[in-house]
Design a protein around this motif. Structure first.
Motif, mmCIF file in Angstrom:
data_model
loop_
_atom_site.group_PDB
_atom_site.id
_atom_site.type_symbol
_atom_site.label_atom_id
_atom_site.label_comp_id
_atom_site.label_asym_id
_atom_site.label_seq_id
_atom_site.Cartn_x
_atom_site.Cartn_y
_atom_site.Cartn_z
ATOM 1 N N VAL A 551 14.712 11.470 8.561
ATOM 2 C CA VAL A 551 13.256 11.600 8.663
ATOM 3 C C VAL A 551 12.706 10.265 9.142
ATOM 4 N N GLY A 552 11.930 10.301 10.221
ATOM 5 C CA GLY A 552 11.259 9.112 10.718
ATOM 6 C C GLY A 552 9.756 9.263 10.597
ATOM 7 N N VAL A 553 9.105 8.348 9.900
ATOM 8 C CA VAL A 553 7.645 8.366 9.757
ATOM 9 C C VAL A 553 7.072 7.429 10.811
ATOM 10 N N VAL A 554 6.351 7.992 11.773
ATOM 11 C CA VAL A 554 5.894 7.227 12.934
ATOM 12 C C VAL A 554 4.881 6.167 12.546
ATOM 13 N N ASP A 555 3.930 6.509 11.692
ATOM 14 C CA ASP A 555 2.878 5.568 11.284
ATOM 15 C C ASP A 555 2.706 5.683 9.776
ATOM 16 N N ALA A 556 3.533 4.947 9.041
ATOM 17 C CA ALA A 556 3.491 5.034 7.579
ATOM 18 C C ALA A 556 2.209 4.438 7.024
ATOM 19 N N LEU A 560 -3.958 4.449 4.652
ATOM 20 C CA LEU A 560 -4.161 3.357 3.699
ATOM 21 C C LEU A 560 -5.492 2.650 3.889
ATOM 22 N N GLY A 561 -6.125 2.821 5.036
ATOM 23 C CA GLY A 561 -7.376 2.125 5.307
ATOM 24 C C GLY A 561 -8.569 2.805 4.652
ATOM 25 N N GLY A 562 -9.727 2.170 4.763
ATOM 26 C CA GLY A 562 -10.952 2.736 4.231
ATOM 27 C C GLY A 562 -11.106 2.455 2.744
ATOM 28 N N GLY A 563 -12.201 2.958 2.183
ATOM 29 C CA GLY A 563 -12.493 2.690 0.782
ATOM 30 C C GLY A 563 -12.222 3.857 -0.136
ATOM 31 N N ASP A 564 -11.339 4.760 0.252
ATOM 32 C CA ASP A 564 -11.052 5.933 -0.567
ATOM 33 C C ASP A 564 -10.323 5.515 -1.835
ATOM 34 N N LEU A 565 -10.848 5.947 -2.967
ATOM 35 C CA LEU A 565 -10.268 5.623 -4.263
ATOM 36 C C LEU A 565 -8.800 6.014 -4.353
ATOM 37 N N ARG A 566 -8.451 7.149 -3.778
ATOM 38 C CA ARG A 566 -7.104 7.688 -3.926
ATOM 39 C C ARG A 566 -6.238 7.499 -2.679
ATOM 40 N N ALA A 567 -6.628 6.618 -1.767
ATOM 41 C CA ALA A 567 -5.901 6.475 -0.500
ATOM 42 C C ALA A 567 -4.441 6.103 -0.729
ATOM 43 N N ALA A 568 -4.190 5.109 -1.558
ATOM 44 C CA ALA A 568 -2.812 4.671 -1.781
ATOM 45 C C ALA A 568 -2.012 5.749 -2.504
ATOM 46 N N GLU A 569 -2.629 6.381 -3.510
ATOM 47 C CA GLU A 569 -1.938 7.433 -4.252
ATOM 48 C C GLU A 569 -1.555 8.587 -3.338
ATOM 49 N N ARG A 570 -2.502 9.019 -2.504
ATOM 50 C CA ARG A 570 -2.214 10.151 -1.613
ATOM 51 C C ARG A 570 -1.148 9.783 -0.584
ATOM 52 N N SER A 595 6.140 0.616 9.878
ATOM 53 C CA SER A 595 4.972 0.041 9.220
ATOM 54 C C SER A 595 4.691 -1.366 9.736
ATOM 55 N N TYR A 596 3.399 -1.722 9.754
ATOM 56 C CA TYR A 596 2.980 -3.089 10.059
ATOM 57 C C TYR A 596 2.636 -3.864 8.788
ATOM 58 N N VAL A 597 2.645 -3.175 7.635
ATOM 59 C CA VAL A 597 2.294 -3.832 6.355
ATOM 60 C C VAL A 597 3.384 -3.505 5.329
ATOM 61 N N GLY A 598 4.583 -3.952 5.631
ATOM 62 C CA GLY A 598 5.715 -3.634 4.765
ATOM 63 C C GLY A 598 5.596 -4.184 3.362
ATOM 64 N N GLU A 599 4.714 -5.177 3.150
ATOM 65 C CA GLU A 599 4.540 -5.748 1.820
ATOM 66 C C GLU A 599 3.575 -4.929 0.947
ATOM 67 N N HIS A 600 2.960 -3.891 1.500
ATOM 68 C CA HIS A 600 2.008 -3.077 0.733
ATOM 69 C C HIS A 600 2.729 -2.394 -0.428
ATOM 70 N N PRO A 601 2.068 -2.268 -1.595
ATOM 71 C CA PRO A 601 2.704 -1.619 -2.748
ATOM 72 C C PRO A 601 3.231 -0.217 -2.456
ATOM 73 N N GLN A 612 7.187 5.911 -10.336
ATOM 74 C CA GLN A 612 6.535 5.659 -11.617
ATOM 75 C C GLN A 612 5.944 4.260 -11.685
ATOM 76 N N ALA A 613 6.654 3.270 -11.145
ATOM 77 C CA ALA A 613 6.119 1.901 -11.160
ATOM 78 C C ALA A 613 4.831 1.811 -10.357
ATOM 79 N N PHE A 614 4.799 2.518 -9.212
ATOM 80 C CA PHE A 614 3.577 2.506 -8.408
ATOM 81 C C PHE A 614 2.420 3.138 -9.183
ATOM 82 N N MET A 615 2.677 4.273 -9.840
ATOM 83 C CA MET A 615 1.602 4.951 -10.565
ATOM 84 C C MET A 615 1.140 4.117 -11.762
ATOM 85 N N ASP A 616 2.043 3.390 -12.389
ATOM 86 C CA ASP A 616 1.637 2.492 -13.471
ATOM 87 C C ASP A 616 0.707 1.405 -12.940
ATOM 88 N N GLN A 617 1.023 0.872 -11.773
ATOM 89 C CA GLN A 617 0.182 -0.148 -11.154
ATOM 90 C C GLN A 617 -1.181 0.425 -10.774
#
Length: 723
Positions: A551-556, A560-570, A595-601, A612-617
């Motif tokens: 599986v290749g994700v073209v634009d991971a 992630l952009g914008g001010g959506d509360l659930r953007a990272a979770e989704r 990805s251009y932001v490989g350091e993103h959580p 689980q670690a991500f959801m705890d954060q």
């Protein structure tokens, strides 16, 4: 009497004969006749968000009820559910009732007339070959004119002649149940020890007819469906009905195949693509109990189940369960309410549960069953990051050399690969290289998306479509319009160039217009007719393709952009689900994230496979500010034909905002989509601590607001989208 119209509550009528709650009748309303439902006198909604009672009407002012409809009464649990949803969402209860009855009240299936043979003597009637053939075929079992004519080869005139002679008589053809009864013992699977233990816990409240909510969490490919189907089997053993909700109707084809293999019969299905006749038959079969299991979209919650014994919400984290227009409700949350009102257990299923559901597990409101390994010994795929800053694609292209090499290796090994990009069309933006003009929707504050295959630009919000022009509409420069960014059509174009021998299939809502088309696409993949699948989010929906190893994700980073509360979770949920399509059988899987932001959580969580670690954060970030699920939100969306009216109404509402401890009002502010379908939009957001119910606050806040001049206020309790 509750009518499916936006009245604040039931209307009073005079009944010439006793009527029971739930019965459907014809009633006069103004100069027309409408269908109404006899409603309960006692409120069945929690007092913290129930509306105040209406006033009594004098008997002499009441109009009489008309005829009763020849359909079964709406069951008590459904009427309570309608009241509950209306009160919770601040929606007129008639509009909620309309979702349960809108197209199903008229033309209910009725027995039809057929023909049976009599014992009357033939007398002097001359027995021609066609007449003799009809009598040889006819029996004591009623047959329609069409069937009798087809089997005998005689015309309908011959049949009518035999009836006139007394040799045939009319008889009712009994209705045949359109849905076979699933057999709980038909194809019982061999479960692992972990699966069997989880299944036993799910079956217990089913057999006890006891409300309980359980989160069934399991890694992708762990056999969650097989486990909860054991609870379905237990419910069938108890003689009760089952409702299974799926977030997308596209999932129904493969899910139905699995169901048939397990139970030997197909379930009833409910979604918007069903024809009117089948919808009426399904509605009636659910009402009389002959349809034992139904799988459907969120609207299936409003079907009149005769004896609901289990509710399952598959992929419970999916935002598609949220109804964004009309009656704004979340299908997952209302499914839990529906189960509670029916004294039935609810099972929420996901490999990436929502933070709301995990919070309910944490507080002990929901049970938790966890499947930690893939079924059959398959391993989880290796997830790798492709840093696009170090391994960029060629100029004007979008697939990195690393991803291209992996695809070539996969195809040479006679395995299947998948490319994922959650963006339809050819390009999300078209601009003029001469003057910088951007092609924008005339009805919305959104860019037009190019669909090159059809030669059009279209708005994915309002549906506006126009031909792709040859010159810039602003500066009139010829051939100056250029696409910016990739859509799935553009990735397909690049894939055809890079992999000319690949057998490519595109899976997107633009190419798969129906469940049947989706089923055919799934068959082609399963049978190995294609080896490179290119898709939008539809490919993340629980498919099982044993030969898919890459599986290749073209634009991971998309989402992630914008001010959506659930953007990272989704984003982490979506990409985790996409990654889970790889390596589900004996061959190992590999996932590459561009990805251009490989350091993103989000990227860190995906590469480490530590959801689980991500959801705890994520939880730790939301708690201090009382953001959901640790606080309550309600959105007020003000819209009007022009911006000045929207601003004026928004200011009026803001000045009347409640002021008390634990309550905060944000806004007004222009919505991110400030213009939608020609209406100018402003938003306010009400936020409270968890213990404060927002419904009474909103009801009091908006009580004296009277929108005028075409302006409107829509209330969204527990909003998911912030557009």
């Amino acid at each position: 009497m509750l009518v499916p119209l936006p009245f604040p509550g039931p209307l009073d009528y005079l009944a010439p004969e006793p009527l029971e709650p739930g019965e459907l009748v014809s009633i006069p309303l103004g100069k027309r006749e409408v269908v109404g439902c006899v409603w309960d006198k006692t409120s069945t909604v929690p007092s913290d968000f129930a509306a105040p009672p209406g006033r009594e009407i004098a008997l002499e002012r009441l109009r009489p009820v008309g005829a009763k409809l020849d359909v079964r009464p709406l069951p008590h649990s459904l009427r309570r559910f309608v009241d509950w949803v209306a009160a919770y969402t601040l929606t007129p209860p008639g509009l909620v009732l309309a979702m349960a009855t809108r197209i199903h009240l008229k033309d209910a299936p009725k027995p039809t007339l057929g023909w049976v043979r009599t014992e009357a003597p033939e007398g002097d009637l001359r027995m021609t070959p066609p007449r003799r053939s009809v009598l040889n075929v006819a029996s004591e079992i009623p047959m329609s004119t069409a069937d009798l004519s087809s089997k005998s080869g005689a015309s309908s005139a011959v049949i009518r002649g035999l009836a006139a002679a007394g040799l045939l008589r009319e008889a009712l053809i009994p209705l045949i149940a359109p849905f076979a009864t699933p057999d709980p013992g038909y194809g019982a699977p061999v479960l692992s020890e972990e699966q069997a233990e989880a299944a036993a816990h799910l079956c217990r409240p089913v057999r006890e007819s006891r409300f309980e909510v359980t989160l069934l969490e399991g890694v992708t490919g762990s056999g969650k469906t097989e486990v909860y189907l054991e609870a379905v089997a237990a419910c069938l053993d108890e003689g009760r009905q089952v409702l299974v909700l799926l977030p997308e109707i596209a999932l129904s084809a493969q899910w139905t195949d699995r169901f048939i293999r397990r139970f030997g019969a197909a379930p009833a299905v409910w979604h918007s693509d069903l024809g009117q006749k089948l919808r009426r038959e399904t509605w009636a079969a659910i009402s009389d109990g002959s349809a034992r299991v139904l799988v459907g979209a969120r609207s299936a919650l409003f079907l009149p189940f005769n004896d609901l014994g289990l509710v399952v919400v598959d992929e419970e984290h999916e935002s598609a369960f949220k109804q964004e227009e009309g009656v704004m409700y979340h299908g997952r949350d209302m499914a839990v309410v529906r189960a509670r009102l029916a004294d039935a257990p609810a099972i929420l299923v996901s490999a990436t549960p929502s933070l709301e559901t995990l919070a309910n597990v944490e507080t002990g409101r929901y049970r938790h069953e966890l499947l930690t390994s893939r079924h059959g010994g398959a391993a989880m795929p290796d997830v790798e990051l492709v840093d696009m800053r170090h391994d960029p694609p060629e100029r004007g292209l979008f697939l990195s050399p690393v991803l291209c090499e992996a695809i070539e290796t996969t195809l040479r090994a006679q395995e299947q690969a998948m490319l994922f990009l959650n963006r339809r069309g050819y390009a999300p933006l078209t601009l003029c290289r001469a003057c910088g003009h951007r092609m924008q929707c005339p009805n919305c504050s959104a860019w037009l998306v190019e669909h090159r295959a059809r030669g059009i630009l279209t708005c994915h919000h309002c549906g506006h479509t126009e031909r792709l022009p040859n010159s810039c509409p602003e500066c009139h420069a010829e051939n100056s319009l250029v696409p910016i960014g990739p859509g799935i059509e553009r990735i397909t174009e690049e894939a055809k160039m890079r992999f000319p021998d690949a057998k490519i299939l595109v899976m997107a809502s633009d190419t798969l217009g129906s469940p049947a088309a989706t089923a055919e696409a799934v068959r082609r993949i399963s049978d190995g007719e294609v080896n490179l699948i290119i898709g939008t989010q539809i490919v993340a929906k629980g498919w099982h393709f044993p030969n898919l190893t890459l599986v290749g994700v073209v634009d991971a980073d998309l989402g992630l952009g914008g001010g959506d509360l659930r953007a990272a979770e989704r984003t982490v949920q979506l990409l985790h689900q996409v990654a889970g399509r790889a390596g589900r059988a004996e061959r190992p899987g590999r996932v590459l994230l561009q990805s251009y932001v490989g350091e993103h959580p989000v990227m860190t969580a995906l590469v480490s496979n530590d959801f689980q670690a991500f959801m705890d954060q994520e939880s730790a970030q939301r708690r201090p500010g009382f953001w959901p699920p640790y606080g309550r939100l309600a959105a007020l969306i003000i819209s009007a034909p022009d911006g000045a009216k929207a601003d004026a109404l928004a200011r009026e509402i803001a000045l009347a905002a409640p002021e008390c401890e634990g309550v905060q009002v944000l806004g007004p502010a222009p919505a991110p989509l400030a213009v939608l379908r020609g209406r100018h939009r402003r938003r306010l957001l009400l936020r409270t601590v968890r213990g404060i119910a927002v419904q009474p606050l909103l009801r009091k806040w908006l009580a004296d607001i009277r929108p005028a001049g075409g302006a409107r206020v829509d209330v969204d309790i527990d909003p998911i989208s912030f557009l």
